[in-house]
Motif scaffolding. Structure first.
Motif, PDB file in Angstrom:
ATOM      1  N   LEU A  88       0.848  -1.182   0.000  1.00 47.29           N
ATOM      2  CA  LEU A  88       0.000   0.000   0.000  1.00 47.29           C
ATOM      3  C   LEU A  88       0.889   1.239   0.000  1.00 47.29           C
ATOM      4  N   GLN A  89       0.507   2.228  -0.786  1.00 43.26           N
ATOM      5  CA  GLN A  89       1.342   3.413  -0.946  1.00 43.26           C
ATOM      6  C   GLN A  89       0.893   4.528  -0.007  1.00 43.26           C
ATOM      7  N   PRO A  90       1.855   5.236   0.624  1.00 45.63           N
ATOM      8  CA  PRO A  90       1.476   6.367   1.477  1.00 45.63           C
ATOM      9  C   PRO A  90       0.874   7.496   0.649  1.00 45.63           C
ATOM     10  N   VAL A  91      -0.127   8.161   1.220  1.00 43.47           N
ATOM     11  CA  VAL A  91      -0.759   9.303   0.561  1.00 43.47           C
ATOM     12  C   VAL A  91       0.072  10.540   0.881  1.00 43.47           C
ATOM     13  N   ASP A  93      -0.189  13.844   0.789  1.00 38.91           N
ATOM     14  CA  ASP A  93      -0.685  14.994   1.553  1.00 38.91           C
ATOM     15  C   ASP A  93      -1.477  14.590   2.791  1.00 38.91           C
ATOM     16  N   GLN A  94      -1.457  13.280   3.133  1.00 36.12           N
ATOM     17  CA  GLN A  94      -2.184  12.789   4.303  1.00 36.12           C
ATOM     18  C   GLN A  94      -1.258  11.910   5.135  1.00 36.12           C
ATOM     19  N   PRO A  95      -0.501  12.477   6.065  1.00 34.10           N
ATOM     20  CA  PRO A  95       0.423  11.661   6.874  1.00 34.10           C
ATOM     21  C   PRO A  95      -0.308  10.549   7.621  1.00 34.10           C
ATOM     22  N   GLY A  96       0.277   9.358   7.589  1.00 35.33           N
ATOM     23  CA  GLY A  96      -0.322   8.220   8.268  1.00 35.33           C
ATOM     24  C   GLY A  96      -1.396   7.511   7.486  1.00 35.33           C
ATOM     25  N   GLN A  97      -1.648   7.925   6.244  1.00 33.93           N
ATOM     26  CA  GLN A  97      -2.678   7.294   5.427  1.00 33.93           C
ATOM     27  C   GLN A  97      -2.032   6.526   4.278  1.00 33.93           C
ATOM     28  N   TYR A  98      -2.510   5.294   4.065  1.00 29.42           N
ATOM     29  CA  TYR A  98      -1.959   4.425   3.026  1.00 29.42           C
ATOM     30  C   TYR A  98      -3.113   3.872   2.199  1.00 29.42           C
ATOM     31  N   LYS A  99      -2.897   3.807   0.875  1.00 28.93           N
ATOM     32  CA  LYS A  99      -3.944   3.335  -0.018  1.00 28.93           C
ATOM     33  C   LYS A  99      -3.394   2.330  -1.013  1.00 28.93           C
ATOM     34  N   GLY A 100      -4.271   1.468  -1.510  1.00 29.41           N
ATOM     35  CA  GLY A 100      -3.888   0.511  -2.532  1.00 29.41           C
ATOM     36  C   GLY A 100      -5.051  -0.388  -2.881  1.00 29.41           C
TER      37      GLY A 100
END
Length: 541
Positions: A88-91, A93-100
Motif C-alpha cells: 500500500l502506498q502512502p498518501v 498529503d495525508q500523513p499516516g494514510q496508506y492506499k492501494g
C-alpha cells in the motif's frame, strides 16, 4: 457423533465465529484494530464483480512512518493458498494514510491480511470481508458502437485480403486476372465470410453462456416470510426462511451464533422510522425462527434479520410485515436481551406514546437524547455538521446519568455498545459495533481458519452440528446476564476493567455512509442491567 456441550462451548464461540457481518446497501467495511503495536483504522471497499479489485485505505494512529502490505486470504484455501501481498502506498498529503488495491479472484468469505512494519516492530491485522458479485457491468453504448464499426471494418478488410490473395496477389504484374482466378476469388470470399460468421456466432454463444453462468453465481439475498399471531395474549412473530429459492440453502444447518445469538432481528416502522426493536428469535427448526414482539404500535415494519453460517458468510433477510393493531402485551419476552424504543420528533406535541417509558425524543444534529432511565446520550459531532458520503467517520457518543455525571456502562452482548444505521428509504442498513462492522470474535475466527493448511477444511455432520449449536445458545440464554457477558467478552478478547463488568461512558463506531440521504442512528447500551436505546438523525451530503 454428538459433541460434548461443555467442551464445545468455548470453541463454538470463537473458532466458528463469523468473519463476515451482515449489511444492506453498505458495502464498505470499516474496522479498528491493532496490528502488533500499531493502532489501525481500516476501510475496505470490496469489488462488486468477482474477479475484481478491493480498494483499501489504512489510517495509522501511531508509530510514525511504516510500510504496509495487503494480502487477500480466502476461507476455503487459507493462507497457504493465498496470492502474494501488494504494497500500500502512502498518501503524500495525508500523513499516516496508506492506499492501494488487491485483486479478489474467488467469491465467498475472505479477508485482507495487513502486515505493518516500522519503528514499533511488525504486526498483522486480518480484516474479514465478504467478496461476492453484486453487479454485472454493462458496456457503454458509445464503446459498443465503436467496436461494431471497427468489427465491420476488420471484416471487410479480411475478406478483401483473402480474396486478393487468391486472385490479384498471385497474378503477374501487367496481366489481367483470369476468369478462373476471379471465380476462385468469389469462392474464397464466400467461404471466408461463412467461416468468419460462424466464428463470430460461436464466440457470441460462448460469451453469452459465460454471462448466464455468471448471473447464476451473482449474490442473491435470502428472503423470509413473517407471520404475526396472538396466542393467549402473547404477540408471536414466526419467521420462515425461503429454502426453495435460497441460493445458499445448504448452509442453513450450519448457522453459528454471533454475540451468543443465532439471529439478530431489527425491525423499524416505516415510513416514520419511529418504532424500533432489537430482538433475538430462537430457532424452531432448520428454516424457522420465533420471537415475541414487544408492545409496538400498528403499522408496516421493515425487518432486517442477520444470520451467519459456519464459513463466515453473513446474510441479512430484508422483508416487511404488518401489525394490524396496537400491541399491548409487555410481560412476555423470549430473550432477556430484547429491547425496543419509540423515537419521537422533538416538536411532536400530545403523542399517545409520550407516556411510555420507552419513548425517547430523537436527537437531531447537536442534540442529546434522554433515555428511559433518565440518563442522557450525547453525540459528539458538532451541531449542524453535514456528513459526507464515502468518508470514514468515528461516530462517538457519551452517556451521563440524570445528574449529569458520566455514567458507567455495562457490556451488552459482549460489546460496549451496538448500533443500527438505517436510511430513511430502507435502502441502507448496517449493524455496527465499536470495532466496526465486525466483532472481535469474527476476526479471531478467521485468524484461526487461515492458520490451517490449504484445503483441509471439512464440514461437520449437519445434524450433530445444529444440535450442538442449539444447546450452546440455550445455555447462554439461561445464564445470568453478568455471567453471560463475562463469557462473551472473554471469548472475544474484549477488555474488562478491574472493577468488574463496568466500563466508561464513551462509545464510538467507525463507519462510512455509502450514499447521500437522511439516516437514523439507533445506539444501544446497557446500564444498571437495563438495555437503553437512543436515536439520532443525520443528513449525509
Amino acid at each position: 457423533m454428538r459433541w460434548n456441550f461443555f467442551l464445545s462451548l468455548p470453541a463454538l464461540l470463537t473458532c466458528v465465529a463469523c468473519p463476515v457481518y451482515a449489511h444492506v446497501g453498505s458495502p464498505e467495511v470499516a474496522m479498528e484494530g491493532m496490528a502488533g503495536k500499531y493502532r489501525l483504522l481500516v476501510s475496505v471497499r470490496p469489488p462488486d464483480v468477482i474477479p475484481g479489485t478491493a480498494a483499501i485505505t489504512v489510517y495509522l494512529q501511531n508509530g510514525g512512518a511504516v510500510s504496509v502490505t495487503a494480502q487477500p486470504i480466502y476461507f476455503y484455501s487459507g493462507s497457504a493458498g493465498a496470492p502474494s501481498a501488494d504494497a500500500l502506498q502512502p498518501v503524500s498529503d495525508q500523513p499516516g494514510q496508506y492506499k492501494g488495491i488487491v485483486w479478489m479472484m474467488n467469491d465467498g468469505s475472505s479477508g485482507i491480511l495487513l502486515h505493518v512494519s516500522g519503528g514499533l516492530g511488525i504486526g498483522d491485522l486480518v480484516v474479514p470481508i465478504m467478496a461476492v458479485s453484486t453487479a454485472q457491468k454493462q458496456l457503454p453504448a458509445a464503446t459498443g458502437y465503436w467496436l461494431v464499426g471497427l468489427g465491420i471494418l476488420l471484416f471487410v478488410l479480411m475478406l478483401t485480403i483473402i480474396g486478393d490473395s487468391v486472385a490479384d496477389g498471385i497474378t503477374p504484374p501487367g496481366q489481367d486476372v483470369s476468369r478462373r482466378r476471379r471465380r476462385a476469388k468469389k469462392v474464397a470470399v464466400v467461404v471466408a465470410a461463412v467461416c468468419s460468421t460462424l466464428l463470430v456466432y460461436g464466440g457470441n454463444t460462448w460469451w453469452r453462456g459465460w454471462a448466464d453462468r455468471y448471473r447464476q453465481f451473482m449474490y442473491r439475498p435470502m428472503h423470509a416470510g413473517y407471520t404475526m399471531r396472538q396466542d393467549k395474549g402473547v404477540n408471536t412473530l414466526d419467521i420462515r426462511i425461503d429454502q426453495q429459492h435460497a441460493q445458499r440453502a445448504g448452509w442453513l444447518p450450519y448457522l453459528v451464533p454471533d454475540h451468543g445469538k443465532l439471529m439478530h432481528l431489527f425491525i423499524v416502522r416505516i415510513p416514520s422510522m419511529d418504532a424500533f426493536a432489537h430482538l433475538h428469535p430462537v430457532r424452531t427448526d432448520s428454516t424457522g425462527f420465533r420471537t415475541v414482539l414487544p408492545p409496538l404500535p400498528r403499522g408496516r415494519y421493515l425487518a432486517f434479520a442477520d444470520v451467519v453460517n459456519l464459513s463466515g458468510f453473513a446474510e441479512t433477510l430484508k422483508d416487511t410485515f404488518e401489525i394490524a393493531q396496537d400491541l399491548t402485551d409487555s410481560l412476555h419476552r423470549m430473550d432477556p436481551d430484547d429491547a425496543y424504543a419509540y423515537a419521537l420528533p422533538d416538536d411532536l406535541i400530545g403523542s399517545p406514546l409520550r407516556g411510555d417509558d420507552n419513548a425517547i425524543i430523537c436527537g437531531r444534529a447537536g442534540k442529546s437524547v434522554r433515555m428511559k432511565d433518565g440518563s442522557v446520550m450525547v453525540a459528539s459531532l458538532p451541531a449542524g455538521e453535514d456528513l459526507q458520503a464515502g468518508r470514514l467517520y468515528e461516530l462517538q457518543f457519551s452517556v451521563v446519568d440524570p445528574k449529569g455525571i458520566p455514567a458507567k456502562l455495562e457490556p451488552y452482548l459482549g460489546m460496549m455498545a451496538h448500533a443500527a444505521i438505517i436510511k430513511d428509504d430502507g435502502s441502507t442498513y448496517i449493524h455496527l459495533h465499536p470495532v466496526g462492522t465486525y466483532s472481535l470474535a469474527a476476526q479471531e475466527g478467521l485468524v484461526r481458519r487461515i492458520a490451517l493448511p490449504e484445503n483441509e477444511y471439512r464440514l461437520p455432520d449437519a445434524s450433530a452440528f445444529r444440535d450442538s449449536i442449539d444447546r450452546v445458545v440455550t445455555q447462554l440464554r439461561s445464564m445470568p446476564a453478568e455471567q453471560r457477558e463475562t463469557l462473551l467478552m472473554r471469548q472475544m478478547d474484549m477488555p474488562a476493567s478491574d472493577t468488574g463488568m463496568r466500563m466508561g461512558n464513551m462509545v464510538s463506531f467507525p463507519y462510512s455512509f455509502p450514499q447521500p440521504g437522511a439516516y437514523r442512528i439507533w445506539v444501544q447500551v446497557r446500564r444498571d442491567g437495563q438495555v437503553l436505546t437512543a436515536a439520532f438523525d443525520r443528513v449525509v451530503r
